[in-house]
Structures are given as structure tokens and as C-alpha cells.
Design a protein around this motif. Sequence first.
Motif, PDB file in Angstrom:
ATOM      1  N   TRP A 119       0.844  -1.188   0.000  1.00  0.00           N
ATOM      2  CA  TRP A 119       0.000   0.000   0.000  1.00  0.00           C
ATOM      3  C   TRP A 119       0.882   1.242   0.000  1.00  0.00           C
ATOM      4  N   GLU A 120       0.554   2.186  -0.863  1.00  0.00           N
ATOM      5  CA  GLU A 120       1.282   3.450  -0.958  1.00  0.00           C
ATOM      6  C   GLU A 120       0.405   4.563  -0.382  1.00  0.00           C
ATOM      7  N   PRO A 121       0.523   4.822   0.930  1.00  0.00           N
ATOM      8  CA  PRO A 121      -0.381   5.768   1.580  1.00  0.00           C
ATOM      9  C   PRO A 121      -0.247   7.205   1.078  1.00  0.00           C
TER      10      PRO A 121
ATOM     11  N   TYR B  28      -2.689   6.725  -2.128  1.00  0.00           N
ATOM     12  CA  TYR B  28      -4.043   6.190  -1.996  1.00  0.00           C
ATOM     13  C   TYR B  28      -4.500   6.261  -0.546  1.00  0.00           C
ATOM     14  N   GLU B  29      -5.798   6.511  -0.364  1.00  0.00           N
ATOM     15  CA  GLU B  29      -6.343   6.622   0.997  1.00  0.00           C
ATOM     16  C   GLU B  29      -6.403   5.280   1.714  1.00  0.00           C
ATOM     17  N   SER B  30      -6.407   4.178   0.952  1.00  0.00           N
ATOM     18  CA  SER B  30      -6.447   2.848   1.564  1.00  0.00           C
ATOM     19  C   SER B  30      -5.869   1.829   0.583  1.00  0.00           C
ATOM     20  N   LYS B  31      -5.539   0.645   1.097  1.00  0.00           N
ATOM     21  CA  LYS B  31      -5.075  -0.445   0.250  1.00  0.00           C
ATOM     22  C   LYS B  31      -6.187  -0.853  -0.716  1.00  0.00           C
ATOM     23  N   GLU B  32      -7.432  -0.785  -0.258  1.00  0.00           N
ATOM     24  CA  GLU B  32      -8.565  -1.130  -1.104  1.00  0.00           C
ATOM     25  C   GLU B  32      -8.686  -0.160  -2.280  1.00  0.00           C
ATOM     26  N   ALA B  33      -8.473   1.129  -2.029  1.00  0.00           N
ATOM     27  CA  ALA B  33      -8.518   2.123  -3.107  1.00  0.00           C
ATOM     28  C   ALA B  33      -7.392   1.883  -4.107  1.00  0.00           C
TER      29      ALA B  33
END
Length: 162
Positions: free
Chosen positions: A104-106, A109-114
Amino acid sequence: MIRIVIFGNSGSGKSTLAAKLSRESALAHLDLDTLAWEPVSPPVRCTLAKSREAINYFTDNNENWIIEGCYSDLLEFVLKKATKVIYLCLPIEHCVENAKSRQWEPHKYESKEAQDANLNMLITWIRQYESRNDTFSKTAHEQLFNQFNGPKVRFSSNEQLA
């Protein structure tokens, strides 16, 4: 003085390599994704002038740095300041596999799902690398690599990066 520019296709490992080199050599790290886009949906590129101002602020305030991204138009602003260029020219399928397994690249992206919801679009984008004719293309990256006269290296596999 250490000033490194890393570029290549999406999923080629730019951010991973930049983070590693940044940690190992105490280099300030700039991911061009953080300044290339306006914070709107759907995404819209910032003007080149606005991005250049942010890049200049970063380079003016950090003696030793690493800048990474796929934006040839932005990387041209710092190429003359760079002491080394690294071009990640991996096979398309390596980039696809890297994208599928990325953490996940915070900062993007706002979340790993996004992030995961964007994966199919990203894979399509990665596969167009050799056929596109824009600032993100293999053609543009080859030109950038060829115009740099200092020390430079081209990596063509994940094994070389390890």
C-alpha cells in the motif's frame, strides 16, 4: 554530492529502489507522483510551471537527493543537476507482477482497497508503455537516458535490482 534521478515504467521498482537508496545514503527522496497531480477526482495534471516550482523548492533545500518518477517532462527540469541517472527498463510482465504485489502506498491512496481498485487500470497502463508516445513512454525515457552525459545505468530485470 549525490543527486540521483530514477525513471522507468510504472511498476518497474522506482519507488522501492529510491526508498532503499534514500535510507542507505541519507538522501532526501522526492516521488514525482506527490506533486504532478492536482488533488481532484478525476485526476488532472498540475501545470508544468507549478510542478517545476515544487521540484526547484525540493532541490534548492536539499543538497543530496533522489528524485523518481515516470514523468520525462518533469525529470528534464533536474537532469542537469543530477550526478547519476538510473533507468529501470524492465520487461512489461515484470512491471505487471511488481504492480500486483506492491505494498500500500499511503502517499498515493487513501487505503489499500482504493489502491487495489485501481490495479486493472494500472496494468493496462503498464502494458501500453512501449506503444505510447507521451512523457510516460519508453520512447521518452530512452531519450532522457541518452541525453544524460554523466554516470548512468540501465537495469533490465528484477534480479539486477536485488
